[in-house]
Write a protein that holds these residues in place. Structure first.
Motif, PDB file in Angstrom:
ATOM      1  N   THR A 164     -15.376 -21.039 -24.189  1.00  0.00           N
ATOM      2  CA  THR A 164     -13.719 -21.590 -24.069  1.00  0.00           C
ATOM      3  C   THR A 164     -12.673 -20.638 -23.602  1.00  0.00           C
ATOM      4  OG1 THR A 164     -13.129 -21.158 -26.363  1.00  0.00           O
ATOM      5  CG2 THR A 164     -14.438 -22.550 -25.833  1.00  0.00           C
ATOM      6  N   GLY A 165     -13.154 -19.534 -22.675  1.00  0.00           N
ATOM      7  CA  GLY A 165     -11.971 -17.999 -22.743  1.00  0.00           C
ATOM      8  C   GLY A 165     -11.794 -18.910 -20.725  1.00  0.00           C
ATOM      9  N   TYR A 166     -11.447 -17.855 -21.057  1.00  0.00           N
ATOM     10  CA  TYR A 166     -10.361 -17.935 -19.232  1.00  0.00           C
ATOM     11  C   TYR A 166     -11.213 -16.621 -18.283  1.00  0.00           C
ATOM     12  CZ  TYR A 166      -6.148 -15.500 -20.478  1.00  0.00           C
ATOM     13  OH  TYR A 166      -5.150 -14.656 -21.050  1.00  0.00           O
ATOM     14  N   PRO A 167     -10.643 -16.394 -17.339  1.00  0.00           N
ATOM     15  CA  PRO A 167     -10.480 -17.354 -16.117  1.00  0.00           C
ATOM     16  C   PRO A 167     -11.561 -19.102 -16.020  1.00  0.00           C
ATOM     17  CG  PRO A 167     -10.957 -15.715 -15.005  1.00  0.00           C
ATOM     18  CD  PRO A 167     -10.814 -15.621 -15.872  1.00  0.00           C
TER      19      PRO A 167
ATOM     20  N   GLN B 204     -15.654 -16.339 -29.919  1.00  0.00           N
ATOM     21  CA  GLN B 204     -15.221 -14.986 -29.572  1.00  0.00           C
ATOM     22  C   GLN B 204     -15.800 -14.159 -28.592  1.00  0.00           C
ATOM     23  OE1 GLN B 204     -10.829 -14.725 -30.253  1.00  0.00           O
ATOM     24  NE2 GLN B 204     -10.669 -13.556 -28.545  1.00  0.00           N
ATOM     25  N   PHE B 205     -16.332 -13.386 -29.915  1.00  0.00           N
ATOM     26  CA  PHE B 205     -16.951 -12.539 -29.269  1.00  0.00           C
ATOM     27  C   PHE B 205     -18.568 -12.063 -29.535  1.00  0.00           C
ATOM     28  CE2 PHE B 205     -13.068 -11.180 -31.739  1.00  0.00           C
ATOM     29  CZ  PHE B 205     -12.390 -11.174 -30.547  1.00  0.00           C
ATOM     30  N   ASP B 206     -18.805 -11.571 -28.460  1.00  0.00           N
ATOM     31  CA  ASP B 206     -20.794 -11.455 -28.448  1.00  0.00           C
ATOM     32  C   ASP B 206     -20.927 -10.254 -30.184  1.00  0.00           C
ATOM     33  OD1 ASP B 206     -23.527 -10.619 -28.018  1.00  0.00           O
ATOM     34  OD2 ASP B 206     -22.497  -9.251 -26.229  1.00  0.00           O
ATOM     35  N   PRO B 207     -21.707 -10.964 -30.702  1.00  0.00           N
ATOM     36  CA  PRO B 207     -22.505 -10.825 -32.036  1.00  0.00           C
ATOM     37  C   PRO B 207     -22.592  -9.148 -31.792  1.00  0.00           C
ATOM     38  CG  PRO B 207     -23.617 -12.554 -31.143  1.00  0.00           C
ATOM     39  CD  PRO B 207     -22.818 -12.291 -30.492  1.00  0.00           C
TER      40      PRO B 207
ATOM     41  N   HIS C 106     -12.474 -10.598 -16.232  1.00  0.00           N
ATOM     42  CA  HIS C 106     -13.283 -11.539 -17.573  1.00  0.00           C
ATOM     43  C   HIS C 106     -13.096 -11.259 -18.532  1.00  0.00           C
ATOM     44  CE1 HIS C 106     -15.486 -13.836 -14.576  1.00  0.00           C
ATOM     45  NE2 HIS C 106     -15.798 -12.584 -14.020  1.00  0.00           N
ATOM     46  N   HIS C 107     -11.918 -10.636 -19.195  1.00  0.00           N
ATOM     47  CA  HIS C 107     -12.424  -9.684 -20.372  1.00  0.00           C
ATOM     48  C   HIS C 107     -11.335 -11.182 -20.757  1.00  0.00           C
ATOM     49  CE1 HIS C 107      -7.590  -8.938 -18.516  1.00  0.00           C
ATOM     50  NE2 HIS C 107      -7.504  -8.726 -19.848  1.00  0.00           N
ATOM     51  N   HIS C 108     -10.622 -12.071 -20.487  1.00  0.00           N
ATOM     52  CA  HIS C 108     -10.646 -12.835 -22.058  1.00  0.00           C
ATOM     53  C   HIS C 108     -11.316 -14.292 -21.829  1.00  0.00           C
ATOM     54  CE1 HIS C 108      -6.416 -11.167 -22.730  1.00  0.00           C
ATOM     55  NE2 HIS C 108      -6.446 -10.901 -21.169  1.00  0.00           N
ATOM     56  N   GLU C 109     -12.573 -13.560 -21.041  1.00  0.00           N
ATOM     57  CA  GLU C 109     -13.771 -14.416 -21.233  1.00  0.00           C
ATOM     58  C   GLU C 109     -14.094 -14.746 -22.508  1.00  0.00           C
ATOM     59  OE1 GLU C 109     -14.934 -17.112 -19.320  1.00  0.00           O
ATOM     60  OE2 GLU C 109     -13.932 -16.010 -17.449  1.00  0.00           O
ATOM     61  N   ARG C 110     -14.651 -16.002 -23.272  1.00  0.00           N
ATOM     62  CA  ARG C 110     -14.896 -16.061 -24.842  1.00  0.00           C
ATOM     63  C   ARG C 110     -16.246 -16.490 -25.209  1.00  0.00           C
ATOM     64  NH1 ARG C 110     -11.387 -17.876 -29.538  1.00  0.00           N
ATOM     65  NH2 ARG C 110     -13.036 -18.730 -30.218  1.00  0.00           N
ATOM     66  N   PHE C 111     -17.303 -15.870 -25.981  1.00  0.00           N
ATOM     67  CA  PHE C 111     -18.067 -15.897 -26.118  1.00  0.00           C
ATOM     68  C   PHE C 111     -19.004 -16.680 -25.871  1.00  0.00           C
ATOM     69  CE2 PHE C 111     -22.819 -15.207 -27.778  1.00  0.00           C
ATOM     70  CZ  PHE C 111     -23.620 -13.859 -27.168  1.00  0.00           C
ATOM     71  N   ASP C 112     -18.234 -17.865 -26.793  1.00  0.00           N
ATOM     72  CA  ASP C 112     -18.969 -20.074 -25.914  1.00  0.00           C
ATOM     73  C   ASP C 112     -18.702 -20.739 -25.489  1.00  0.00           C
ATOM     74  OD1 ASP C 112     -16.212 -19.284 -26.147  1.00  0.00           O
ATOM     75  OD2 ASP C 112     -15.710 -20.658 -28.954  1.00  0.00           O
TER      76      ASP C 112
END
Ligand SMILES: [Fe+2]
Length: 511
Positions: A436-439, A489-492, A428-434
């Motif tokens: 819209t990331g992957y996988p 994209q990131f956790d605040p 999950h290192h390319h997931e986005r906080f909102d």
């Protein structure tokens, strides 16, 4: 001549005399009085009757052929001492009298015997016999009860012991780290041994000194500071280490120099491969109970189990280390293929760990971050050089292939079955906080915290270094992207921790 009458209800009297007349007269008289009567003309005949019949009282002459009256009395005393024996003789001597009394004879009648006198004597001895028998039964009953109580106590004790051993076994079967084992040792000592304090010390080889690693205290107000182990305790610990024997001071009378507030004390060494690695101490300071040999046994059992657990962990940690070096060699091979990404994983890991520390992660989490950070792009091993090393930006199709690296990485780590947390971070290192990331398009707290941390570190390092398809960005621009990504994209919280470190110059030092 043998006459006998069988009954379970009426009292049965045995008359033994070699004079036939006496037997006949007595027999007739007592039968008439309601007794059952057996007769024998000497001791041997009497013994045979006694073997078959339940006799309540025996009248016997002394002088008879075969076995005389005194021998018969002795036989009765040995075989059933509840049967009263009354001796009838014409010539009582002092010697005979003493012998008869020694043989358990209860009365002594002088011939010629008056039948009435015999009856009075019979009634008395039967009454006494009744009391005697009841007394024996009562005594047996009491003994039986006592025995039962003792067995019950032993049983309870065994059950308790099994419970304790079982508890210890299960406490040390599943442990995740050596420090977890030490914590369990002291906690279990408080719980099972009812100690007020338990401490675990590791023995330092070089300085021959115990270092306290962890402690559990059930009476915090009375607890002494863990800093500076009491001299006497330190000395006792080192003695235990050198003779490798557990120590029990059930009642502290000051002889071994223990502090006065310690009422009862134990030290048990923990040996790994026959070498003392540490010691567990337990103290009682308040309660009325004192440690016993049994407690020392439990504590030794416990340190043995803990030693096994530590050995297993060391074995596991070794496997973990080996695995890490093997996999990291792959990562370095990937980075070597792409000169632009050299040392990327190493820097990402350092930044991620710094953020993790800033956010209060546990040492276990930091270990996971260290592993996952170094290996987060291991999945790139499955991506062709033509795409991976492409000097221009990716097409949509190529980007789709690139995106697969997080799943490939997770499946490489997942095959081992040991590293579930590490696998999740890599996946999950390319997931986005909102979301819209992957996988998986996970969002916010659905994304594992360590993956959220790794994501910021990864992007920051990627932007701050040269890539095959672009030059590294200016610092301002990089910072702007991270700031804009806060909450998108990131956790605040992770971004805030990152900037705290960034403005303190910590990140600069890492890069
Ligand atoms: Fe990646």
């Amino acid at each position: 001549m043998l006459k006998e009458t069988i009954s379970n209800e009426k009292e049965k009297i045995l008359f033994v005399d070699d004079e036939k007349n006496i037997l006949e007269i007595a027999s007739e008289y007592f039968q008439h009085k309601g007794y059952y009567v057996a007769t024998a003309k000497n001791g041997l005949e009497a013994v045979k009757i006694l073997e078959k019949e339940k006799i309540d009282c025996c009248f016997t002459d002394i002088n008879m052929p075969g076995m005389d009256g005194l021998e018969l009395a002795e036989h009765i005393r040995k075989t059933d001492n509840t049967i009263p024996v009354i001796i009838m003789t014409g010539y009582p001597s002092l010697d005979n009298t003493i012998r008869t009394l020694k043989n358990g004879v209860v009365d002594f009648l002088i011939k010629p015997v008056n039948l009435n006198q015999m009856e009075v004597c019979l009634k008395r001895v039967l009454r006494e016999r009744q009391l005697f028998v009841e007394n024996i039964i009562l005594k047996k009953d009491v003994e039986g009860k006592k025995q039962l109580e003792r067995l019950n106590r032993e049983l309870l004790y065994k059950v308790e012991e099994l419970n304790i051993l079982n508890k210890i076994m299960s406490d040390f079967t599943i442990t995740s780290s050596s420090s977890d084992v030490f914590k369990r040792l002291v906690d279990t000592t408080i719980k099972i041994m009812h100690a007020d304090e338990a401490r675990f010390y590791v023995i330092n080889e070089a300085v021959k000194r115990p270092f306290e690693v962890t402690a559990a205290i059930s009476i915090p107000n009375k607890a002494k500071s863990s800093a500076g182990t009491d001299n006497a305790v330190g000395k006792l610990i080192m003695e235990t280490v050198s003779d490798e024997m557990p120590l029990l001071i059930s009642e502290n009378k000051g002889a071994r120099g223990l502090p006065e507030d310690v009422l009862s004390f134990m030290i048990v060494p923990l040996a790994i491969r026959e070498k003392v690695f540490g010691v567990l101490t337990a103290s009682i300071k308040t309660t009325g109970i004192r440690f016993t040999e049994k407690d020392l046994y439990y504590l030794s059992f416990m340190t043995n189990k803990a030693a096994y657990a530590i050995e297993n962990l060391a074995l596991y940690e070794n496997i973990y280390e080996n695995l890490f070096s093997t996999l990291y060699a792959f990562v370095k091979a990937i980075e070597a293929r792409d000169p632009y990404t050299q040392q990327h994983s190493n820097r990402v890991t350092k930044i991620a760990i710094a953020i993790g520390k800033e956010m209060g992660c546990t040492s276990e989490e930091l270990d996971i971050l260290n592993f996952a950070g170094h290996l987060h792009d291991i999945g790139k091993i499955g991506i062709r050089d033509a795409i991976l090393l492409k000097p221009s930006t990716y097409t949509e199709e190529e980007f789709k292939i690139i995106k697969e690296h997080s799943l490939i990485g997770a499946s490489i780590i997942g095959q081992l079955g040991l590293l579930e947390s590490e696998k999740q971070i890599i996946k999950h290192h390319h997931e986005r906080f909102d979301g819209t990331g992957y996988p998986d398009g996970l969002k916010e707290k659905e994304i594992p915290l360590l993956a959220r941390i790794l994501s910021v570190a990864d992007v920051y390092d990627a932007l701050s270094s040269d890539r095959s398809y672009r030059k590294k960005m200016e610092k301002n621009e990089t910072i702007k992207i991270i700031k804009e990504g806060r909450g998108a994209q990131f956790d605040p919280d992770v971004v805030d921790a990152f900037f705290k470190l960034y403005y303190a110059g910590v990140i600069e030092k890492i890069i």
